[in-house]
Scaffold this active site. Sequence first.
Site, PDB file in Angstrom:
ATOM      1  N   TYR A  66       0.828  -1.214   0.000  1.00 25.33           N
ATOM      2  CA  TYR A  66       0.000   0.000   0.000  1.00 25.33           C
ATOM      3  C   TYR A  66       0.860   1.261   0.000  1.00 25.33           C
ATOM      4  O   TYR A  66       0.499   2.274  -0.597  1.00 25.33           O
ATOM      5  CB  TYR A  66      -0.994  -0.021   1.171  1.00 25.33           C
ATOM      6  CG  TYR A  66      -2.233  -0.814   0.801  1.00 25.33           C
ATOM      7  CD1 TYR A  66      -3.262  -0.227   0.063  1.00 25.33           C
ATOM      8  CD2 TYR A  66      -2.345  -2.158   1.106  1.00 25.33           C
ATOM      9  CE1 TYR A  66      -4.368  -0.955  -0.325  1.00 25.33           C
ATOM     10  CE2 TYR A  66      -3.445  -2.905   0.722  1.00 25.33           C
ATOM     11  CZ  TYR A  66      -4.451  -2.288   0.007  1.00 25.33           C
ATOM     12  OH  TYR A  66      -5.546  -3.013  -0.393  1.00 25.33           O
ATOM     13  N   VAL A 106      -9.760   4.266  -4.845  1.00 23.82           N
ATOM     14  CA  VAL A 106      -9.195   4.602  -3.536  1.00 23.82           C
ATOM     15  C   VAL A 106      -8.038   5.588  -3.686  1.00 23.82           C
ATOM     16  O   VAL A 106      -7.319   5.865  -2.736  1.00 23.82           O
ATOM     17  CB  VAL A 106      -8.705   3.315  -2.810  1.00 23.82           C
ATOM     18  CG1 VAL A 106      -9.872   2.396  -2.473  1.00 23.82           C
ATOM     19  CG2 VAL A 106      -7.656   2.559  -3.640  1.00 23.82           C
ATOM     20  N   ASP A 107      -7.864   6.142  -4.897  1.00 27.70           N
ATOM     21  CA  ASP A 107      -6.665   6.933  -5.202  1.00 27.70           C
ATOM     22  C   ASP A 107      -6.761   8.408  -4.813  1.00 27.70           C
ATOM     23  O   ASP A 107      -5.762   9.137  -4.878  1.00 27.70           O
ATOM     24  CB  ASP A 107      -6.302   6.809  -6.695  1.00 27.70           C
ATOM     25  CG  ASP A 107      -7.442   7.224  -7.631  1.00 27.70           C
ATOM     26  OD1 ASP A 107      -8.260   8.081  -7.259  1.00 27.70           O
ATOM     27  OD2 ASP A 107      -7.493   6.684  -8.755  1.00 27.70           O
ATOM     28  N   HIS A 122     -15.065   2.337  -1.651  1.00 32.00           N
ATOM     29  CA  HIS A 122     -14.052   1.334  -1.305  1.00 32.00           C
ATOM     30  C   HIS A 122     -12.939   1.909  -0.434  1.00 32.00           C
ATOM     31  O   HIS A 122     -11.892   1.294  -0.289  1.00 32.00           O
ATOM     32  CB  HIS A 122     -13.469   0.701  -2.586  1.00 32.00           C
ATOM     33  CG  HIS A 122     -14.459  -0.134  -3.326  1.00 32.00           C
ATOM     34  ND1 HIS A 122     -14.264  -0.628  -4.592  1.00 32.00           N
ATOM     35  CD2 HIS A 122     -15.697  -0.572  -2.964  1.00 32.00           C
ATOM     36  CE1 HIS A 122     -15.333  -1.319  -4.974  1.00 32.00           C
ATOM     37  NE2 HIS A 122     -16.214  -1.291  -4.011  1.00 32.00           N
ATOM     38  N   CYS A 149      -1.016   2.447  16.209  1.00 32.60           N
ATOM     39  CA  CYS A 149      -1.808   3.556  16.745  1.00 32.60           C
ATOM     40  C   CYS A 149      -1.037   4.232  17.878  1.00 32.60           C
ATOM     41  O   CYS A 149      -0.616   3.545  18.825  1.00 32.60           O
ATOM     42  CB  CYS A 149      -3.147   3.026  17.251  1.00 32.60           C
ATOM     43  SG  CYS A 149      -4.087   4.259  18.145  1.00 32.60           S
ATOM     44  N   GLY A 189     -15.999   4.463 -16.652  1.00 26.38           N
ATOM     45  CA  GLY A 189     -14.769   3.701 -16.415  1.00 26.38           C
ATOM     46  C   GLY A 189     -14.875   2.594 -15.400  1.00 26.38           C
ATOM     47  O   GLY A 189     -13.936   2.360 -14.644  1.00 26.38           O
ATOM     48  N   SER A 191     -16.050  -1.617 -14.951  1.00 22.65           N
ATOM     49  CA  SER A 191     -16.428  -2.833 -15.681  1.00 22.65           C
ATOM     50  C   SER A 191     -17.812  -3.333 -15.254  1.00 22.65           C
ATOM     51  O   SER A 191     -18.316  -4.297 -15.808  1.00 22.65           O
ATOM     52  CB  SER A 191     -15.376  -3.922 -15.458  1.00 22.65           C
ATOM     53  OG  SER A 191     -15.165  -4.109 -14.077  1.00 22.65           O
ATOM     54  N   ASN A 215     -17.169   4.356 -21.560  1.00 24.02           N
ATOM     55  CA  ASN A 215     -16.230   3.224 -21.449  1.00 24.02           C
ATOM     56  C   ASN A 215     -15.829   2.778 -22.856  1.00 24.02           C
ATOM     57  O   ASN A 215     -16.701   2.515 -23.685  1.00 24.02           O
ATOM     58  CB  ASN A 215     -16.905   2.057 -20.700  1.00 24.02           C
ATOM     59  CG  ASN A 215     -15.883   1.057 -20.163  1.00 24.02           C
ATOM     60  OD1 ASN A 215     -14.942   0.686 -20.869  1.00 24.02           O
ATOM     61  ND2 ASN A 215     -16.069   0.631 -18.943  1.00 24.02           N
ATOM     62  N   PRO A 216     -14.537   2.699 -23.148  1.00 28.24           N
ATOM     63  CA  PRO A 216     -14.138   2.270 -24.501  1.00 28.24           C
ATOM     64  C   PRO A 216     -14.498   0.812 -24.796  1.00 28.24           C
ATOM     65  O   PRO A 216     -14.555   0.416 -25.961  1.00 28.24           O
ATOM     66  CB  PRO A 216     -12.613   2.460 -24.520  1.00 28.24           C
ATOM     67  CG  PRO A 216     -12.194   2.772 -23.136  1.00 28.24           C
ATOM     68  CD  PRO A 216     -13.406   3.075 -22.305  1.00 28.24           C
TER      69      PRO A 216
HETATM   70  P1  OAD Z   1     -11.935  -2.460 -13.642  1.00 31.22           P
HETATM   71  O1  OAD Z   1     -10.444  -2.512 -13.762  1.00 31.22           O
HETATM   72  O2  OAD Z   1     -12.704  -3.698 -13.416  1.00 31.22           O
HETATM   73  O3  OAD Z   1     -12.534  -1.801 -14.942  1.00 31.22           O
HETATM   74  C1  OAD Z   1     -11.997  -0.641 -15.497  1.00 31.22           C
HETATM   75  C2  OAD Z   1     -12.904  -0.249 -16.648  1.00 31.22           C
HETATM   76  O4  OAD Z   1     -12.435   0.984 -17.140  1.00 31.22           O
HETATM   77  C3  OAD Z   1     -12.903  -1.238 -17.817  1.00 31.22           C
HETATM   78  O5  OAD Z   1     -14.261  -1.533 -18.176  1.00 31.22           O
HETATM   79  C4  OAD Z   1     -12.202  -0.470 -18.943  1.00 31.22           C
HETATM   80  O6  OAD Z   1     -12.731  -0.763 -20.233  1.00 31.22           O
HETATM   81  C5  OAD Z   1     -12.503   0.960 -18.550  1.00 31.22           C
HETATM   82  N1  OAD Z   1     -11.528   1.950 -19.027  1.00 31.22           N
HETATM   83  C6  OAD Z   1     -10.202   1.796 -19.262  1.00 31.22           C
HETATM   84  N2  OAD Z   1      -9.643   2.948 -19.646  1.00 31.22           N
HETATM   85  C7  OAD Z   1     -10.636   3.880 -19.655  1.00 31.22           C
HETATM   86  C8  OAD Z   1     -10.692   5.272 -19.968  1.00 31.22           C
HETATM   87  N3  OAD Z   1      -9.598   5.958 -20.336  1.00 31.22           N
HETATM   88  N4  OAD Z   1     -11.887   5.903 -19.865  1.00 31.22           N
HETATM   89  C9  OAD Z   1     -12.999   5.234 -19.488  1.00 31.22           C
HETATM   90  N5  OAD Z   1     -13.008   3.910 -19.186  1.00 31.22           N
HETATM   91  C10 OAD Z   1     -11.840   3.241 -19.264  1.00 31.22           C
HETATM   92  O7  OAD Z   1     -12.212  -1.383 -12.501  1.00 31.22           O
HETATM   93  P2  OAD Z   1     -13.488  -1.156 -11.611  1.00 31.22           P
HETATM   94  O8  OAD Z   1     -14.741  -1.383 -12.380  1.00 31.22           O
HETATM   95  O9  OAD Z   1     -13.295   0.139 -10.941  1.00 31.22           O
HETATM   96  O10 OAD Z   1     -12.603  -3.300  -5.675  1.00 31.22           O
HETATM   97  O11 OAD Z   1     -13.336  -2.311 -10.528  1.00 31.22           O
HETATM   98  C11 OAD Z   1     -14.249  -2.338  -9.501  1.00 31.22           C
HETATM   99  C12 OAD Z   1     -13.635  -2.884  -8.268  1.00 31.22           C
HETATM  100  O12 OAD Z   1     -13.042  -4.161  -8.532  1.00 31.22           O
HETATM  101  C13 OAD Z   1     -12.469  -2.092  -7.724  1.00 31.22           C
HETATM  102  O13 OAD Z   1     -12.835  -0.968  -6.978  1.00 31.22           O
HETATM  103  C14 OAD Z   1     -11.796  -3.117  -6.836  1.00 31.22           C
HETATM  104  C15 OAD Z   1     -11.853  -4.347  -7.725  1.00 31.22           C
HETATM  105  O14 OAD Z   1     -11.990  -5.541  -7.115  1.00 31.22           O
HETATM  106  C16 OAD Z   1     -11.996  -3.413  -4.490  1.00 31.22           C
HETATM  107  O15 OAD Z   1     -10.784  -3.313  -4.356  1.00 31.22           O
HETATM  108  C17 OAD Z   1     -12.941  -3.640  -3.352  1.00 31.22           C
END
Ligand code: OAD
Length: 248
Positions: A66, A106-107, A122, A149, A189, A191, A215-216
Amino acid sequence: MTFEEIVIRCRRAQRIAVLTGAGISAESGVPTFRDAQTGLWARYKPEELATPEAFQRNPKQVWDWYTWRRERVLQVQPNAGHYAISQWEQHVINRGGDFALITQNVDGLHKRAGSQHLLELHGNLFRTKRWTDGVVIDTWSAAESPPRCPQTGALLRPDVVWFGEMLPHDLLREAMRVTTVCEIFLCVGTSTQVYPAAELPFIALRNGAIVIEVNPQPTPLTPHAHYVFAAAAGHCLPPFIHVICGSE
Ligand code: OAD
């Protein structure tokens, strides 16, 4: 719906909800989770790093990972997509409307771009909490790995949701509320594969909102959305939001 119809609806709307995932930060240089080439999870097994069991087994390894992620995020900047969303929020607030941004990231880049009503579902890489009771602790010693702590000596862990953990109840309830009442739901952005966040756009649809996806790549939401920008967020959000916020 056509682009023109979407713009008209967005201009009139008083209640907006936005959901973002890792894709919004991709153009800042933060790897997405499911990107086969650069995704964090392609190089590290999540069950070795992002679970309570992993922390119990090897708190130093998890903490160091982290720390590496925090350092990487501090080297990047919010991009045009993050800024466009915060500009839309300001515009809606100035007109007396409600705007909420739900993020799975979380960024902390949305905050750095100026977003205000932000629901970090998250958690956040830059916060810590006590391993024993979950109390958030603001100051810790970067020299220790893992830090403890200052009051109780308990181990500190990142304040993020790990695999197998529940989302913070109040945050999830607020995310559900804004999703249920919004007129426009913008999904950027993500999935739409990880629940419960993945359910939110479908709840918005069932409650009559106009749902827009950015989303692309196609996702389970794509066939149901009223309008899809099959493009990078940093490319299509600024002109879209400029048109919405411009003179009517
Ligand atoms: P993912 O990595 O699953 O999906 C990222 C999405 O962003 C994909 O559908 C890509 O096609 C899309 N993408 C990539 N580049 C892009 C751009 N420039 N503009 C727009 N879209 C773009 O990420 P999340 O859906 O955020 O959870 O994942 C959800 C959760 O899964 C995360 O928060 C994490 C993980 O398990 C935890 O850690 C609890």
